[in-house]
Design an enzyme around this catalytic site. Structure first.
Site, PDB file in Angstrom:
ATOM      1  N   SER A  29       0.829  -1.289  -0.093  1.00  0.00           N
ATOM      2  CA  SER A  29      -0.044  -0.069   0.021  1.00  0.00           C
ATOM      3  C   SER A  29       0.952   1.316   0.038  1.00  0.00           C
ATOM      4  CB  SER A  29      -0.746   0.101   1.385  1.00  0.00           C
ATOM      5  OG  SER A  29      -1.876  -1.021   1.207  1.00  0.00           O
ATOM      6  N   HIS A  59      -3.053   0.585  -4.429  1.00  0.00           N
ATOM      7  CA  HIS A  59      -2.434  -0.433  -5.104  1.00  0.00           C
ATOM      8  C   HIS A  59      -2.847  -0.072  -6.611  1.00  0.00           C
ATOM      9  CE1 HIS A  59      -1.122  -3.273  -2.074  1.00  0.00           C
ATOM     10  NE2 HIS A  59      -2.098  -2.476  -1.243  1.00  0.00           N
ATOM     11  N   HIS A  81      -5.087  -9.376  -1.237  1.00  0.00           N
ATOM     12  CA  HIS A  81      -5.281  -9.914   0.045  1.00  0.00           C
ATOM     13  C   HIS A  81      -6.237 -10.858   0.429  1.00  0.00           C
ATOM     14  CE1 HIS A  81      -3.752  -5.426  -0.317  1.00  0.00           C
ATOM     15  NE2 HIS A  81      -2.972  -5.683   0.579  1.00  0.00           N
ATOM     16  N   TYR A  83      -8.223 -10.687   2.968  1.00  0.00           N
ATOM     17  CA  TYR A  83      -9.370  -9.893   3.191  1.00  0.00           C
ATOM     18  C   TYR A  83     -10.386  -9.784   2.139  1.00  0.00           C
ATOM     19  CZ  TYR A  83      -6.955  -5.693   2.789  1.00  0.00           C
ATOM     20  OH  TYR A  83      -6.115  -4.579   2.344  1.00  0.00           O
ATOM     21  N   GLU A  84      -9.912  -9.597   0.900  1.00  0.00           N
ATOM     22  CA  GLU A  84     -10.486  -8.999  -0.213  1.00  0.00           C
ATOM     23  C   GLU A  84     -11.715 -10.024  -0.601  1.00  0.00           C
ATOM     24  OE1 GLU A  84      -8.393  -6.706  -3.573  1.00  0.00           O
ATOM     25  OE2 GLU A  84      -6.836  -7.531  -1.891  1.00  0.00           O
ATOM     26  N   ALA A 111       3.130  -2.416   4.216  1.00  0.00           N
ATOM     27  CA  ALA A 111       3.054  -1.190   5.027  1.00  0.00           C
ATOM     28  C   ALA A 111       2.571  -1.972   6.294  1.00  0.00           C
ATOM     29  CB  ALA A 111       2.062  -0.121   4.465  1.00  0.00           C
ATOM     30  N   MET A 206      -1.347  -7.053   6.968  1.00  0.00           N
ATOM     31  CA  MET A 206      -2.459  -7.858   6.572  1.00  0.00           C
ATOM     32  C   MET A 206      -1.956  -8.598   5.307  1.00  0.00           C
ATOM     33  SD  MET A 206      -5.583  -5.128   7.066  1.00  0.00           S
ATOM     34  CE  MET A 206      -5.673  -4.204   8.551  1.00  0.00           C
ATOM     35  N   SER A 207      -0.608  -8.675   5.099  1.00  0.00           N
ATOM     36  CA  SER A 207      -0.306  -9.392   3.794  1.00  0.00           C
ATOM     37  C   SER A 207       0.849 -10.144   3.967  1.00  0.00           C
ATOM     38  CB  SER A 207      -0.218  -8.101   2.596  1.00  0.00           C
ATOM     39  OG  SER A 207       0.943  -7.405   2.968  1.00  0.00           O
ATOM     40  N   ASN A 230       2.728   3.434  11.035  1.00  0.00           N
ATOM     41  CA  ASN A 230       2.139   3.649  12.231  1.00  0.00           C
ATOM     42  C   ASN A 230       2.829   3.010  13.389  1.00  0.00           C
ATOM     43  OD1 ASN A 230       0.197   1.928  10.807  1.00  0.00           O
ATOM     44  ND2 ASN A 230      -0.147   1.438  12.698  1.00  0.00           N
ATOM     45  N   HIS A 242      -6.589   3.384   6.683  1.00  0.00           N
ATOM     46  CA  HIS A 242      -5.914   3.113   5.556  1.00  0.00           C
ATOM     47  C   HIS A 242      -5.378   4.264   4.861  1.00  0.00           C
ATOM     48  CE1 HIS A 242      -5.092   0.850   2.077  1.00  0.00           C
ATOM     49  NE2 HIS A 242      -5.795   1.330   1.208  1.00  0.00           N
TER      50      HIS A 242
HETATM   51  N1  HPA Z   1      -1.794  -3.025  11.266  1.00  0.00           N
HETATM   52  C1  HPA Z   1      -2.055  -3.882  10.194  1.00  0.00           C
HETATM   53  N2  HPA Z   1      -1.907  -3.605   9.230  1.00  0.00           N
HETATM   54  C2  HPA Z   1      -1.161  -2.434   8.783  1.00  0.00           C
HETATM   55  C3  HPA Z   1      -1.037  -1.359  10.133  1.00  0.00           C
HETATM   56  C4  HPA Z   1      -1.216  -1.997  11.178  1.00  0.00           C
HETATM   57  O1  HPA Z   1      -1.056  -1.190  12.331  1.00  0.00           O
HETATM   58  N3  HPA Z   1      -0.501  -0.298   9.474  1.00  0.00           N
HETATM   59  C5  HPA Z   1      -0.355  -0.653   8.232  1.00  0.00           C
HETATM   60  N4  HPA Z   1      -0.768  -1.730   7.733  1.00  0.00           N
END
Ligand code: HPA
Length: 268
Positions: A29, A59, A81, A83-84, A111, A206-207, A230, A242
């Site tokens: 991302s 993306h 992903h 989750y999609e 990310a 998440m990937s 983050n 996001h």
């Molecule tokens: N958690 C899950 N996926 C993420 C995060 C997070 O804090 N930051 C960027 N992708």
């Protein structure tokens, strides 16, 4: 290798030339600008039957075949992903195609949220290992004994060593750490973050984990780098969304790109 992957590889070679691809890069991302640096041919996923929809904002669902630092690469601008679609193996066909194009390695980028104070927003982390906290596996349903993939040194020690050397040469600080996969799409709770931190994870996302499992299954060497967008939930007052991920990814992306370019120069 599936017949579909062979057919797609032939289609891609028809569009981008026959020269073998050295490695595949999967972009996370907000990390898509690396694709703009590649001198080559872009093929929309939509033109590649069976390729995932990969519709997450931030993306760019194109496959780019071309040269970066004089090395022939395949850049996957969009990843699918779990989750999609609820499918853990959504990246299987793209990785099979990568293999069929001649590559023997894959580097994933993502990310991620950080659980370490010495890895603030904007830093990058080379994955040394992962914890599959989702309980899912992209090889569920694979009927052959090849499904029993060893996962020790899944993140190739030689590639990691070269990535570290490239980071040092570029004077980029790059941490080493363990990535935990949460399925998403909701972010984690502070209690979940506390739990995985205690279990030894340094970053969360998440990937990547399904792709690394699939890559090892297909005989591709694997490596991955996170950009920290983050501090993970409960670690700070920083916003988690996001939008924030997409806004912050470019901060670490500049470092990541320096490391990748240096690594590729060493492959020439
Ligand atoms: N958690 C899950 N996926 C993420 C995060 C997070 O804090 N930051 C960027 N992708």
């Amino acid at each position: 290798m599936s017949k579909n992957a062979e057919a797609l590889a032939a289609q891609i070679k028809g569009a981008a030339g026959d020269a073998p691809v050295r490695l595949g890069l999967i972009l996370g991302s907000g990390l898509g600008h690396i694709a703009d640096e590649v001198d080559g041919v872009a093929i929309p996923y939509g033109d590649l039957p069976g390729f995932p929809h990969a519709g997450v904002s931030g993306h760019n669902p194109n496959l780019l075949i071309g040269d970066l630092e004089g090395v022939r690469v395949a850049v996957f601008g969009g990843r699918a992903h779990y989750y999609e679609s609820g499918r853990g193996d959504a990246m299987r066909l793209p990785l099979e195609v990568l293999r069929a194009l001649g590559a023997d390695m894959m580097i994933a980028t993502n990310a991620a949220g950080s659980m370490r104070d010495d890895m603030p927003t904007g830093s990058i982390m080379c994955l040394s290992d992962h914890i599959n906290f989702s309980g899912l596996n992209p090889l569920i349903g694979e009927p052959t004994d090849a499904r029993f993939v060893p996962m020790k040194d899944a993140y190739d020690p030689d590639i990691r060593k070269d990535l570290r050397a490239a980071a040092a040469a570029a004077k980029v600080e790059m941490a080493d750490g363990v990535y935990a996969w949460y399925s998403g799409p909701s972010f984690e709770t502070p209690a979940e973050i506390k739990a995985i931190k205690m279990l030894g994870a340094d970053a969360v996302g998440m990937s990547t984990v399904p792709e690394v499992i699939l890559a090892r299954f297909l005989g591709l060497k694997a490596a991955a780098i996170s950009t920290i967008t983050n501090m993970a939930a409960g670690m700070s007052d920083e916003a988690i969304s996001h939008e924030h991920t997409k806004a912050m990814a470019p901060v670490g992306a500049a470092k990541l790109e320096k490391v990748l370019r240096g690594y590729l120069c060493g492959l020439r």
